[in-house]
Design a protein around this motif. Structure first.
Motif, PDB file in Angstrom:
ATOM      1  N   CYS A  41      34.955  -2.478   7.131  1.00 25.75           N
ATOM      2  CA  CYS A  41      35.045  -1.473   8.186  1.00 25.75           C
ATOM      3  C   CYS A  41      35.892  -0.305   7.702  1.00 25.75           C
ATOM      4  O   CYS A  41      36.947  -0.497   7.101  1.00 25.75           O
ATOM      5  CB  CYS A  41      35.646  -2.103   9.437  1.00 25.75           C
ATOM      6  SG  CYS A  41      35.875  -0.920  10.780  1.00 25.75           S
ATOM      7  N   LYS A  43      37.431   1.805   9.572  1.00 24.82           N
ATOM      8  CA  LYS A  43      38.552   2.022  10.474  1.00 24.82           C
ATOM      9  C   LYS A  43      39.678   1.016  10.280  1.00 24.82           C
ATOM     10  O   LYS A  43      40.827   1.391  10.081  1.00 24.82           O
ATOM     11  CB  LYS A  43      38.035   1.934  11.909  1.00 24.82           C
ATOM     12  CG  LYS A  43      38.576   2.963  12.845  1.00 24.82           C
ATOM     13  CD  LYS A  43      37.870   2.839  14.182  1.00 24.82           C
ATOM     14  CE  LYS A  43      38.219   3.983  15.077  1.00 24.82           C
ATOM     15  NZ  LYS A  43      37.595   3.843  16.382  1.00 24.82           N
ATOM     16  N   CYS A  44      39.331  -0.291  10.316  1.00 28.72           N
ATOM     17  CA  CYS A  44      40.374  -1.318  10.281  1.00 28.72           C
ATOM     18  C   CYS A  44      40.423  -2.085   8.964  1.00 28.72           C
ATOM     19  O   CYS A  44      41.399  -2.765   8.692  1.00 28.72           O
ATOM     20  CB  CYS A  44      40.188  -2.303  11.441  1.00 28.72           C
ATOM     21  SG  CYS A  44      38.676  -3.263  11.358  1.00 28.72           S
ATOM     22  N   CYS A  56      35.917  -3.264  16.259  1.00 27.02           N
ATOM     23  CA  CYS A  56      36.844  -2.187  16.608  1.00 27.02           C
ATOM     24  C   CYS A  56      36.105  -0.874  16.896  1.00 27.02           C
ATOM     25  O   CYS A  56      36.693   0.077  17.370  1.00 27.02           O
ATOM     26  CB  CYS A  56      37.854  -1.975  15.495  1.00 27.02           C
ATOM     27  SG  CYS A  56      37.169  -1.225  14.014  1.00 27.02           S
ATOM     28  N   GLY A  58      34.396   0.879  14.470  1.00 22.37           N
ATOM     29  CA  GLY A  58      34.191   1.627  13.234  1.00 22.37           C
ATOM     30  C   GLY A  58      32.892   1.230  12.562  1.00 22.37           C
ATOM     31  O   GLY A  58      32.292   0.203  12.877  1.00 22.37           O
TER      32      GLY A  58
END
Length: 61
Positions: A41, A43-44, A56, A58
């Motif tokens: 991912c 994002k995370c 999340c 993403g």
């Protein structure tokens, strides 16, 4: 004669497929891509298993 036409047609289809894979490798499904690292991912940073979108929200790198 018909056999030759069929062979030429199949040969051209294979050539088009090879050119398409060379020009657009991102259009292939994730399973057929030849990346050495696992998708994560953006994002995370968690690993993605079986889905394109993380919990999340993403998207995959």
């Amino acid at each position: 004669m018909l056999f030759k036409i069929i062979l030429v047609f199949l040969g051209l289809m294979a050539l088009i497929a090879l050119i398409g894979r060379a020009l657009f490798p991102s259009a292939l499904p994730r399973v057929l891509r030849k990346n050495s690292k696992a998708p994560v991912c953006a994002k995370c940073g968690r690993y993605l298993i079986g889905r394109k979108i993380c919990d999340c929200g993403g998207k995959a790198k």
